[in-house]
Design an enzyme around this catalytic site. Sequence first.
Site, PDB file in Angstrom:
ATOM      1  N   SER A 142     -12.062  17.737  53.910  1.00 38.81           N
ATOM      2  CA  SER A 142     -11.556  19.028  53.442  1.00 38.81           C
ATOM      3  C   SER A 142     -12.108  20.129  54.343  1.00 38.81           C
ATOM      4  O   SER A 142     -13.302  20.439  54.313  1.00 38.81           O
ATOM      5  CB  SER A 142     -11.987  19.277  51.997  1.00 38.81           C
ATOM      6  OG  SER A 142     -11.768  20.651  51.701  1.00 38.81           O
ATOM      7  N   HIS A 194      -7.753  17.078  55.090  1.00 39.54           N
ATOM      8  CA  HIS A 194      -7.321  17.555  53.758  1.00 39.54           C
ATOM      9  C   HIS A 194      -7.280  19.084  53.835  1.00 39.54           C
ATOM     10  O   HIS A 194      -8.269  19.733  54.160  1.00 39.54           O
ATOM     11  CB  HIS A 194      -8.310  17.074  52.702  1.00 39.54           C
ATOM     12  CG  HIS A 194      -7.980  17.475  51.302  1.00 39.54           C
ATOM     13  ND1 HIS A 194      -7.043  16.816  50.534  1.00 39.54           N
ATOM     14  CD2 HIS A 194      -8.483  18.453  50.502  1.00 39.54           C
ATOM     15  CE1 HIS A 194      -6.984  17.374  49.327  1.00 39.54           C
ATOM     16  NE2 HIS A 194      -7.839  18.385  49.297  1.00 39.54           N
ATOM     17  N   ASP A 211      -6.606  22.476  51.980  1.00 37.13           N
ATOM     18  CA  ASP A 211      -6.572  23.081  50.646  1.00 37.13           C
ATOM     19  C   ASP A 211      -5.908  24.459  50.662  1.00 37.13           C
ATOM     20  O   ASP A 211      -6.490  25.423  51.169  1.00 37.13           O
ATOM     21  CB  ASP A 211      -8.007  23.239  50.125  1.00 37.13           C
ATOM     22  CG  ASP A 211      -8.600  21.921  49.650  1.00 37.13           C
ATOM     23  OD1 ASP A 211      -7.941  21.236  48.841  1.00 37.13           O
ATOM     24  OD2 ASP A 211      -9.716  21.585  50.092  1.00 37.13           O
ATOM     25  N   MET A 261      -4.805  27.635  48.692  1.00 33.84           N
ATOM     26  CA  MET A 261      -5.044  28.375  47.443  1.00 33.84           C
ATOM     27  C   MET A 261      -4.385  29.741  47.555  1.00 33.84           C
ATOM     28  O   MET A 261      -4.495  30.397  48.596  1.00 33.84           O
ATOM     29  CB  MET A 261      -6.547  28.544  47.209  1.00 33.84           C
ATOM     30  CG  MET A 261      -7.301  27.233  47.236  1.00 33.84           C
ATOM     31  SD  MET A 261      -9.012  27.455  46.743  1.00 33.84           S
ATOM     32  CE  MET A 261      -9.697  25.842  47.139  1.00 33.84           C
ATOM     33  N   HIS A 277      -3.071  19.950  49.970  1.00 34.03           N
ATOM     34  CA  HIS A 277      -3.303  20.051  48.524  1.00 34.03           C
ATOM     35  C   HIS A 277      -2.931  21.471  48.109  1.00 34.03           C
ATOM     36  O   HIS A 277      -3.645  22.429  48.420  1.00 34.03           O
ATOM     37  CB  HIS A 277      -4.783  19.732  48.254  1.00 34.03           C
ATOM     38  CG  HIS A 277      -5.193  19.888  46.830  1.00 34.03           C
ATOM     39  ND1 HIS A 277      -6.518  19.924  46.440  1.00 34.03           N
ATOM     40  CD2 HIS A 277      -4.461  20.011  45.680  1.00 34.03           C
ATOM     41  CE1 HIS A 277      -6.588  20.062  45.128  1.00 34.03           C
ATOM     42  NE2 HIS A 277      -5.357  20.131  44.643  1.00 34.03           N
ATOM     43  N   MET A 281      -2.703  24.366  45.710  1.00 30.68           N
ATOM     44  CA  MET A 281      -3.234  24.954  44.467  1.00 30.68           C
ATOM     45  C   MET A 281      -2.576  26.322  44.346  1.00 30.68           C
ATOM     46  O   MET A 281      -3.189  27.365  44.609  1.00 30.68           O
ATOM     47  CB  MET A 281      -4.767  25.047  44.553  1.00 30.68           C
ATOM     48  CG  MET A 281      -5.432  23.683  44.429  1.00 30.68           C
ATOM     49  SD  MET A 281      -7.113  23.653  45.062  1.00 30.68           S
ATOM     50  CE  MET A 281      -6.797  23.339  46.782  1.00 30.68           C
ATOM     51  N   MET A 302      -8.823  15.434  40.277  1.00 27.13           N
ATOM     52  CA  MET A 302      -9.818  16.468  40.590  1.00 27.13           C
ATOM     53  C   MET A 302     -11.090  16.161  39.804  1.00 27.13           C
ATOM     54  O   MET A 302     -11.056  16.063  38.571  1.00 27.13           O
ATOM     55  CB  MET A 302      -9.302  17.856  40.198  1.00 27.13           C
ATOM     56  CG  MET A 302      -8.068  18.338  40.976  1.00 27.13           C
ATOM     57  SD  MET A 302      -8.269  18.300  42.752  1.00 27.13           S
ATOM     58  CE  MET A 302      -9.670  19.405  42.965  1.00 27.13           C
ATOM     59  N   ASP A 356     -11.153  14.141  44.384  1.00 28.00           N
ATOM     60  CA  ASP A 356     -11.394  15.382  45.138  1.00 28.00           C
ATOM     61  C   ASP A 356     -12.365  16.282  44.373  1.00 28.00           C
ATOM     62  O   ASP A 356     -12.049  16.764  43.288  1.00 28.00           O
ATOM     63  CB  ASP A 356     -10.048  16.098  45.335  1.00 28.00           C
ATOM     64  CG  ASP A 356     -10.156  17.335  46.207  1.00 28.00           C
ATOM     65  OD1 ASP A 356     -11.241  17.619  46.738  1.00 28.00           O
ATOM     66  OD2 ASP A 356      -9.119  18.025  46.361  1.00 28.00           O
TER      67      ASP A 356
HETATM   68  C1  DX5 Z   1     -11.403  22.149  45.485  1.00 25.52           C
HETATM   69  C2  DX5 Z   1     -10.718  21.512  46.678  1.00 25.52           C
HETATM   70  C3  DX5 Z   1     -11.496  20.403  47.302  1.00 25.52           C
HETATM   71  C4  DX5 Z   1     -12.810  20.830  47.859  1.00 25.52           C
HETATM   72  C5  DX5 Z   1     -13.707  19.653  48.061  1.00 25.52           C
HETATM   73  O1  DX5 Z   1     -10.555  23.065  44.913  1.00 25.52           O
HETATM   74  O2  DX5 Z   1      -9.473  21.005  46.295  1.00 25.52           O
HETATM   75  O3  DX5 Z   1     -10.729  19.743  48.278  1.00 25.52           O
HETATM   76  O4  DX5 Z   1     -12.686  21.473  49.088  1.00 25.52           O
HETATM   77  O5  DX5 Z   1     -14.932  20.139  48.523  1.00 25.52           O
HETATM   78  P1  DX5 Z   1     -16.301  19.494  48.069  1.00 25.52           P
HETATM   79  O6  DX5 Z   1     -16.310  18.115  48.636  1.00 25.52           O
HETATM   80  O7  DX5 Z   1     -17.305  20.397  48.697  1.00 25.52           O
HETATM   81  O8  DX5 Z   1     -16.325  19.521  46.577  1.00 25.52           O
HETATM   82 ZN    ZN Z   2      -8.433  19.598  47.653  1.00 23.04          ZN
END
Ligand code: DX5
Ligand code: ZN
Length: 222
Positions: free
Chosen positions: A10, A35, A37, A39, A69, A71, A140, A178
């Site tokens: 990530s 990965h 992310d 948001m 991913h 969000m 999650m 995750d």
């Molecule tokens: C959280 C993300 C994860 C996060 C994981 O909202 O979807 O992918 O970056 O990071 P760690 O491994 O630090 O929890």
């Molecule tokens: Zn994620």
Amino acid sequence: MPNKTIFAASILSADFANLGHESQDILSAGADVIHFDVMDHHFVPNLTFGAHICTALRNYGITAEIDVHLMVTDPEKYIAPFAKAGANRLTFHPITVSDPITLCKKIHDTGMQAGLAYNPDKSIEISDELFSMIDMILIMSVFAGFGGQKFIPASLEKISTAKKLIDAHNPKILLGIDGGINLDNIAQVTKAGANFIVMGSALFDVDDYKKRIDELRNASHS
Ligand code: DX5
Ligand code: ZN
């Protein structure tokens, strides 16, 4: 299920000023997948990056799979831009859409894979038809929104539940976990059935990425 446990890095925990370099370094050190992310400051309070940055990674020369991913409150709007940007898989939170089957179809129409993500307070309810449309279930193990959170132990049971469902429907579906995965809990999540391990802080919060990935690989088999 594939035999190898897939390590997805990530880049939320990477140095944003050097994303190309950081992505290349983590892949050279042994990560399998990036990965990504996304948001939107709406579905989750945080704001990260979009398809433009995915394009930038491809232009930089990143050829590994990019696992997105989402969000976000309106995942459909992201399908075309991410397909164009060279993403390989779009995973969305099904509570954000009224018709996940149609969304999966639209994702597949672009040639990308589709995944479903579940926050810790959401149970996995997937109809047979929807099951036939997905390539990944992403559990999650923290509430989506931020990197560096603590792993929620009840996630282990959820992995086992998802594993049973996957085995009954289609063993090729990836089972992702995750949030908060580190050297202390990676063995537990792989034992419970996860084969796609997303990690951010555990990978990037050290100087020697290769040493850390080797340690995690060893721990994941133990
Ligand atoms: C959280 C993300 C994860 C996060 C994981 O909202 O979807 O992918 O970056 O990071 P760690 O491994 O630090 O929890
Ligand atoms: Zn994620």
